[in-house]
Design an enzyme around this catalytic site. Structure first.
Site, PDB file in Angstrom:
ATOM      1  N   ASP A  53      11.950  49.514  83.005  1.00 62.28           N
ATOM      2  CA  ASP A  53      11.559  50.320  83.877  1.00 62.28           C
ATOM      3  C   ASP A  53       9.519  50.323  83.461  1.00 62.28           C
ATOM      4  OD1 ASP A  53      11.073  52.697  85.236  1.00 62.28           O
ATOM      5  OD2 ASP A  53      12.328  53.550  84.046  1.00 62.28           O
ATOM      6  N   GLY A  54       9.089  51.063  83.777  1.00 63.46           N
ATOM      7  CA  GLY A  54       8.053  51.372  83.923  1.00 63.46           C
ATOM      8  C   GLY A  54       6.637  50.134  84.331  1.00 63.46           C
ATOM      9  N   ASN A  55       6.492  50.006  84.770  1.00 58.89           N
ATOM     10  CA  ASN A  55       5.451  49.037  85.296  1.00 58.89           C
ATOM     11  C   ASN A  55       5.328  49.831  85.886  1.00 58.89           C
ATOM     12  OD1 ASN A  55       7.595  46.481  84.586  1.00 58.89           O
ATOM     13  ND2 ASN A  55       7.976  45.708  86.637  1.00 58.89           N
ATOM     14  N   GLY A  56       4.655  50.650  86.688  1.00 60.11           N
ATOM     15  CA  GLY A  56       4.116  50.843  87.255  1.00 60.11           C
ATOM     16  C   GLY A  56       3.387  52.391  86.580  1.00 60.11           C
ATOM     17  N   TRP A  95       2.655  51.486  83.144  1.00 57.04           N
ATOM     18  CA  TRP A  95       1.685  50.780  82.360  1.00 57.04           C
ATOM     19  C   TRP A  95       0.670  50.039  82.893  1.00 57.04           C
ATOM     20  CZ3 TRP A  95      -0.176  46.077  82.783  1.00 57.04           C
ATOM     21  CH2 TRP A  95      -1.549  45.660  81.946  1.00 57.04           C
ATOM     22  N   ASN A 134      15.560  51.637  95.733  1.00 54.29           N
ATOM     23  CA  ASN A 134      13.396  50.974  94.977  1.00 54.29           C
ATOM     24  C   ASN A 134      13.604  50.447  97.181  1.00 54.29           C
ATOM     25  OD1 ASN A 134      13.965  49.319  91.843  1.00 54.29           O
ATOM     26  ND2 ASN A 134      13.637  51.802  93.304  1.00 54.29           N
ATOM     27  N   ARG A 147      17.774  56.648  81.336  1.00 47.86           N
ATOM     28  CA  ARG A 147      19.115  57.805  82.331  1.00 47.86           C
ATOM     29  C   ARG A 147      20.002  56.589  83.157  1.00 47.86           C
ATOM     30  NH1 ARG A 147      14.575  59.983  84.023  1.00 47.86           N
ATOM     31  NH2 ARG A 147      14.139  58.233  85.531  1.00 47.86           N
ATOM     32  N   SER A 187      20.542  55.702  86.675  1.00 39.11           N
ATOM     33  CA  SER A 187      19.991  55.149  87.363  1.00 39.11           C
ATOM     34  C   SER A 187      21.383  54.184  88.596  1.00 39.11           C
ATOM     35  CB  SER A 187      18.976  54.619  87.238  1.00 39.11           C
ATOM     36  OG  SER A 187      18.390  55.841  87.151  1.00 39.11           O
ATOM     37  N   GLU A 189      27.180  50.270  74.809  1.00 38.18           N
ATOM     38  CA  GLU A 189      25.430  50.711  73.667  1.00 38.18           C
ATOM     39  C   GLU A 189      24.258  51.025  74.543  1.00 38.18           C
ATOM     40  OE1 GLU A 189      26.338  52.123  70.615  1.00 38.18           O
ATOM     41  OE2 GLU A 189      28.454  52.015  70.188  1.00 38.18           O
TER      42      GLU A 189
HETATM   43  C1  FPP Z   1      10.573  49.309  87.021  1.00 39.41           C
HETATM   44  O1  FPP Z   1       9.617  50.227  87.024  1.00 39.41           O
HETATM   45  C2  FPP Z   1      10.618  47.886  87.891  1.00 39.41           C
HETATM   46  C3  FPP Z   1      11.040  47.594  88.865  1.00 39.41           C
HETATM   47  C4  FPP Z   1      11.500  48.143  89.938  1.00 39.41           C
HETATM   48  C5  FPP Z   1      11.137  45.933  89.575  1.00 39.41           C
HETATM   49  C6  FPP Z   1      11.122  45.292  88.436  1.00 39.41           C
HETATM   50  C7  FPP Z   1       9.954  44.261  88.529  1.00 39.41           C
HETATM   51  C8  FPP Z   1      10.156  43.417  87.595  1.00 39.41           C
HETATM   52  C9  FPP Z   1       9.855  43.938  86.091  1.00 39.41           C
HETATM   53  C10 FPP Z   1       9.278  41.942  88.140  1.00 39.41           C
HETATM   54  C11 FPP Z   1       9.945  41.044  88.039  1.00 39.41           C
HETATM   55  C12 FPP Z   1      11.686  40.574  87.772  1.00 39.41           C
HETATM   56  C13 FPP Z   1      12.159  39.705  88.153  1.00 39.41           C
HETATM   57  C14 FPP Z   1      12.931  39.471  88.750  1.00 39.41           C
HETATM   58  C15 FPP Z   1      11.057  38.612  88.939  1.00 39.41           C
HETATM   59  P1  FPP Z   1       8.518  51.220  87.558  1.00 39.41           P
HETATM   60  O2  FPP Z   1       8.093  50.366  89.194  1.00 39.41           O
HETATM   61  O3  FPP Z   1       9.659  52.187  88.587  1.00 39.41           O
HETATM   62  O4  FPP Z   1       7.693  52.088  87.050  1.00 39.41           O
HETATM   63  P2  FPP Z   1       7.318  53.965  87.021  1.00 39.41           P
HETATM   64  O5  FPP Z   1       9.189  53.712  86.734  1.00 39.41           O
HETATM   65  O6  FPP Z   1       5.780  53.557  85.755  1.00 39.41           O
HETATM   66  O7  FPP Z   1       6.899  53.628  88.564  1.00 39.41           O
END
Ligand code: FPP
Length: 238
Positions: free
Chosen positions: A18-21, A23, A66, A192, A194, A205
């Protein structure tokens, strides 16, 4: 006898990446850039986890919910999965890694679904390290599918109502044959589940690092292992 932290390495680690967005947003970048960085973090982490002695890793890369994200972001994620399946994962295959997928495969573009099935078949006899990608996965949906499968067997006279026990349910889930996760990590500070591995997480754990997924480095994983080892020393009656 002295037990090192390595004695307490979890056999199965499940991760909510979680947290790519966030970041990306913190850096004024697009969410797409965040997902790409997330994929890079994963690429570094998997070999590290294997070297540490972990046998199974389940990654929550896309949930049943998603699909509700903006089409542009869904498209980006599909492209990322596609290039991951073509490139990095194929590299893992060469290293003897077994790859499988849980989730609603039929919702993906046909070429992607076909790649998943091919990869699963090609790696099904490999052992040592097993990576499970949860794509369009939801714990509730997986339970619904399991109930349907079992109900069909009851209606077909194959099994009786009394045969429906915890082992029967576990065996009808998409995770059948995979040990339950010992440790579930969710990055980004959210605490969470989720809809991830609802049945399988009964005794897991949990570890909730504050860092966003792109910043979850091998050093961060070491912290998770250290925390896990302490918990087991306390609860294991040593
Ligand atoms: C949650 O962050 C992340 C996702 C919904 C996508 C996960 C995908 C990857 C890590 C890409 C690599 C994976 C593969 C298998 C190539 P978010 O977008 O919900 O972040 P946010 O909560 O900050 O918006």
């Amino acid at each position: 006898m002295t037990l090192s932290a390595d004695s307490f390495v979890p056999r199965h680690v499940a991760v909510i990446m979680d947290g790519n967005g966030r970041w990306a947003e913190q850096r004024g970048l697009s969410r797409t850039a965040g997902h790409k960085k997330g994929a890079e973090a994963l690429k570094k982490l998997l070999p590290y986890m294997r070297d540490k002695g972990v046998s199974y890793v389940t990654l929550y890369a896309f949930s049943t919910e998603n699909w509700k994200r903006p089409p542009e972001e869904v498209r980006t994620l599909m492209d990322l999965f596609r290039s991951y399946l073509d490139g990095d994962i194929t590299e893992l295959k060469k290293q003897g890694v077994r790859v499988s997928f849980i989730g609603q495969r039929d919702r993906f573009p046909a070429d992607l679904a076909a790649k998943m099935t091919t990869l699963e078949n090609e790696t099904k006899n490999l052992s040592g390290f097993h990576v499970v990608l949860a794509l369009s996965y939801g714990g509730r949906d997986d339970l619904v599918q399991a109930v349907r499968r079992l109900a069909a067997r009851v209606l077909g006279g194959e099994i009786n109502i009394d045969d429906l026990d915890t082992a029967a349910i576990a065996g009808a889930l998409s995770t059948a044959g995979i040990p339950d996760p010992d440790l579930i990590i969710r990055t980004s500070g959210e605490q969470r589940i989720s809809n991830f591995l609802l049945w399988e997480s009964a005794y897991s754990e949990y570890y909730f690092p504050k860092v966003f997924w792109p910043d979850f480095t091998p050093a961060e994983f070491d912290k998770a292992l250290a925390e896990y080892a302490l918990r087991h020393r306390r609860y294991g009656g040593l």
